[in-house]
Write a protein that holds these residues in place. Structure first.
Motif, PDB file in Angstrom:
ATOM      1  N   ALA A 190      -5.123   3.807  -2.034  1.00  0.00           N
ATOM      2  CA  ALA A 190      -4.963   2.029  -1.316  1.00  0.00           C
ATOM      3  C   ALA A 190      -5.187   1.793  -0.642  1.00  0.00           C
ATOM      4  CB  ALA A 190      -3.748   2.628  -2.345  1.00  0.00           C
ATOM      5  N   LYS A 191      -6.449   0.726  -0.394  1.00  0.00           N
ATOM      6  CA  LYS A 191      -6.708   0.262   0.619  1.00  0.00           C
ATOM      7  C   LYS A 191      -6.353  -1.318   0.099  1.00  0.00           C
ATOM      8  CE  LYS A 191      -8.316  -0.312   4.886  1.00  0.00           C
ATOM      9  NZ  LYS A 191      -7.787  -0.254   5.844  1.00  0.00           N
ATOM     10  N   THR A 240       0.766  -1.334   0.071  1.00  0.00           N
ATOM     11  CA  THR A 240      -0.096  -0.261  -0.066  1.00  0.00           C
ATOM     12  C   THR A 240       0.816   1.220   0.236  1.00  0.00           C
ATOM     13  OG1 THR A 240      -0.146  -0.420   2.370  1.00  0.00           O
ATOM     14  CG2 THR A 240      -1.832  -0.803   0.766  1.00  0.00           C
ATOM     15  N   LEU A 273      -7.191  -5.827  -2.559  1.00  0.00           N
ATOM     16  CA  LEU A 273      -6.983  -4.735  -2.781  1.00  0.00           C
ATOM     17  C   LEU A 273      -8.108  -3.764  -3.789  1.00  0.00           C
ATOM     18  CD1 LEU A 273      -4.243  -2.956  -2.423  1.00  0.00           C
ATOM     19  CD2 LEU A 273      -3.944  -4.203  -4.662  1.00  0.00           C
TER      20      LEU A 273
END
Length: 203
Positions: free
Chosen positions: A47-48, A35, A56
């Motif tokens: 971004a997680k 990330t 993702l």
């Protein structure tokens, strides 16, 4: 098999993609490395990685970084991390492992993700409110002269900041890209600023 081939695209729209990812990337250290690396890509603003669900999610600005460029940089990042051994889990204590497992389970719930996102929005709005408060404190004469108007102006500023923050992704991702298609949204935005400026006029 290289780690890149285990990333399966499950969802894609303009500015948002989701991948099904291998378990190897879902340990704490690997997830952070992935990330952090993705967040450094130009155009990516969120971004997680959901370790419990092995997913993702990446949100990005198509005008800055299109999908092909994003995929190319993502795969290069994964190759570099795999080569350097950054995807391998590091030894952790049992208590830390238990905490991370619980956190991963909580992150998997939609309600938890929604709450975290809204908390982030609220936190940024509060920070902006502090700045406005400091600016207002530099003009005590206006408050003493008409405290009601000063308070209303302050609340209006907070409301405008909150609304812009709430719709910021839509503004940058859609409204600016297709202004005519979103002409009514732009009209509402300009009218809001017109009312804000009008309220500042001295009577």
């Amino acid at each position: 098999m290289s780690i890149q081939k285990e990333f399966v695209l499950r969802y894609r729209v303009d500015g948002h993609v989701r991948f099904q990812i291998p378990a190897q990337v879902c340990n704490v250290d690997a997830a952070k490395a992935v990330t952090d690396g993705i967040s450094k890509i130009d155009g990516v603003y969120r971004a997680k990685l959901y370790r419990g669900q092995q997913k993702l999610s990446i949100r990005f600005d198509e005008a800055v970084c299109d999908f092909k460029s994003l995929a190319r940089q993502l795969f290069q990042l994964l190759a570099d991390l795999e080569k350097n051994g950054d995807l391998n889990p590091k030894p952790v204590s049992k208590s830390m492992l238990w905490k991370e497992k619980v956190k991963s389970k909580l992150d998997g719930f939609k309600a938890t993700r929604w709450a975290k996102e809204k908390f982030g929005d609220a936190k940024e709005t509060v920070q902006a409110a502090k700045i406005i408060t400091k600016m207002g404190m530099k003009k005590p004469a206006a408050f003493m002269k008409d405290p009601e108007k000063a308070i209303i102006d302050f609340l209006n500023d907070i409301l405008v900041i909150f609304l812009i923050r709430l719709h910021w992704n839509n503004i940058t991702q859609h409204w600016l890209v297709r202004p005519f298609a979103h002409r009514y949204e732009w009209m509402a935005l300009f009218y809001m600023f017109f009312l804000l400026v009008r309220s500042r006029r001295q009577k």
